[in-house]
Write an enzyme that holds these catalytic residues in place. Structure first.
Site, PDB file in Angstrom:
ATOM      1  NE  ARG A 107     -16.344  48.712  18.150  1.00 35.12           N
ATOM      2  CZ  ARG A 107     -16.958  49.826  18.564  1.00 35.12           C
ATOM      3  NH1 ARG A 107     -16.357  50.988  18.485  1.00 35.12           N
ATOM      4  NH2 ARG A 107     -18.176  49.774  19.068  1.00 35.12           N
ATOM      5  CE1 TYR A 133       2.914  40.831   1.458  1.00 34.67           C
ATOM      6  CE2 TYR A 133       0.848  41.999   1.771  1.00 34.67           C
ATOM      7  CZ  TYR A 133       1.589  40.833   1.836  1.00 34.67           C
ATOM      8  OH  TYR A 133       1.000  39.688   2.283  1.00 34.67           O
ATOM      9  CG  ASP A 155       5.372  47.530   5.460  1.00 36.04           C
ATOM     10  OD1 ASP A 155       6.005  46.874   6.317  1.00 36.04           O
ATOM     11  OD2 ASP A 155       4.443  47.045   4.788  1.00 36.04           O
ATOM     12  CE  LYS A 170       3.598  38.421   6.429  1.00 33.69           C
ATOM     13  NZ  LYS A 170       3.626  39.609   5.611  1.00 33.69           N
TER      14      LYS A 170
END
Ligand SMILES: *Cc1c(COP(=O)(O)O)cnc(C)c1O
Length: 398
Positions: free
Chosen positions: A58, A112, A185, A210
């Site tokens: 982690r 979005y 973004d 994407k």
């Protein structure tokens, strides 16, 4: 391990076979959660943050780190922190940029859908107020920044699905004048078209799902920025644990190798498809920043300096409604109808029943999400094949 119990052998055999004289060409997928140190003082220094190293998955993983280093390089940044999804990255960037009880954020109204929900439905319940506005209206932004003194401004460089652009340099300058940090973004633009940090942004976030990974097979996200800011982001990641796993990091890193090649093809194909769509009598309107008819074409030229205009386009089928659009989608043979974007495949999506479903028809109309609107993510196939498929499907609708 010879001579030990089968229980002991099963646990240790074959592991930790060092190769002191050679290095694998490709970063391996490190599944190991823990790491061994011969010299305990080294481990102590890593734990103290005085030395780079791995301790626990982690906190960091070598495969994931390779992807972060590559992303920092592509964005021209000090550092990057990988996340399990684009949304996890956006969430972390908002928190580190100052989204806490009593704070205000300013955000683009056409964000979005999931980002809008995160701010409007979830962060709002924790006392973070978000003011949504049209970020292409700089006068309105200036007024809101002056009045609200937000901790940060959040925007997408190209909006979804209508491909509106923000004047990022102007927006960053205004925000900084009012003490607000900028989170950009850049999922649609990618570092191929523009590097937001060079235009003044403080945090760049991506859905790596994407274009960056690009093959419809991995969910991932990343936050990019200065060393100090990324230190804060990594501390938060350690606390919330939305880490990008090593398999996903491997796929993302693999995808990244062909990403500029793919982007070049996406841009070239999208330009050809958009230009063709504009000549079609069955098409009412085409949205693509590379078209002269796009109201912000000049801004696009300035921001992307002739590298292209991205792979996303949208168009309205003349007299379109849900029935017509469904018929068009079902007639497509090459272009796929799937709820994602930025893949090697050409993809269509119907915003009115997916990304903008929760809006009322009146709200959709106000947002210009008409009943005939189709979003097209142009893939890397041959442009003429994509056009031929769209053409035959439009014939069916007619
Ligand atoms: C897909 C997307 C996201 C969310 O990313 P996930 O990887 O699906 O979590 C955020 N912003 C934009 C612009 C996107 O297209």
């Amino acid at each position: 391990m010879k001579g030990r119990s089968i229980f002991t052998q099963a646990v240790h055999a074959g592991e930790r076979m060092a190769h002191p004289d050679c290095t694998p060409v490709v970063t391996p997928i490190y599944h190991s959660i823990g790491y061994l140190y011969k010299d305990m003082r080294n481990l102590d220094m890593v734990l103290a943050g005085e030395k780079e190293g791995y301790v626990y998955a982690r906190y960091g993983n070598p495969t994931t780190r390779a992807w972060e280093v590559a992303m920092a390089m592509l964005e021209g940044a000090d550092d990057a922190v990988a996340f399990a999804s684009g949304m996890a990255a956006i969430h972390a960037a908002c928190l580190v940029a100052g989204a806490r009880a009593g704070a205000t954020l300013v955000a683009a109204q056409d964000l979005y859908g999931a980002t809008y929900n995160l701010l409007a439905r979830f962060l709002s319940t924790l006392g973070v107020r978000t003011h949504f506005l049209d970020v292409t209206n700089l006068a309105a932004v200036d007024e809101a920044l002056e009045e609200l003194r937000p901790a940060a401004l959040l925007c997408e460089v190209i909006s979804n699905p209508l491909l509106k652009l923000v004047d990022l340099p102007a927006l960053c300058e205004l925000s900084h004048q009012h003490g607000a940090q900028v989170i950009a973004d850049s999922t649609f633009t990618t570092p191929y078209l523009l590097r937001p940090l060079e235009h003044g942004a403080d945090y760049v976030v991506h859905s790596a799902t994407k274009y960056l990974a690009g093959h419809d097979d991995v969910l991932g996200g990343v936050v990019v920025g200065s060393r100090d800011r990324m230190k804060g982001v990594r501390e938060l990641l350690k606390a919330i644990g939305s880490n990008l796993g090593p398999n996903e990091a491997y796929l993302a890193l693999r995808g990244l190798k062909t990403f500029p090649l793919r982007m070049r093809q996406h841009c070239s194909n999208a330009a050809q498809v958009a230009a063709w769509l504009e000549t079609q009598p069955g098409i009412e309107r085409v949205y693509y920043p590379g078209l002269r008819s796009h109201p912000q074409h000049e801004l696009a030229q300035r921001l992307f300096s002739d590298k292209g205009y991205g792979g996303m386009a949208a168009f309205e089928i003349r007299g379109g409604n849900q029935e017509k659009v469904f018929c068009f989608f079902e007639a497509l043979r090459l272009v796929l109808s799937a709820t994602t974007l930025g893949d090697v495949y050409s993809l269509v999506l119907y915003p009115a029943h997916s990304s903008h479903r929760s809006m009322t028809p009146a709200e959709r109309e106000q947002a210009h999400i008409g009943p005939g609107l189709v979003r097209l993510s142009v893939g890397i196939e041959d442009a003429q094949d994509i056009i031929a498929d769209l053409e035959q499907a439009l014939q069916v609708v007619k």
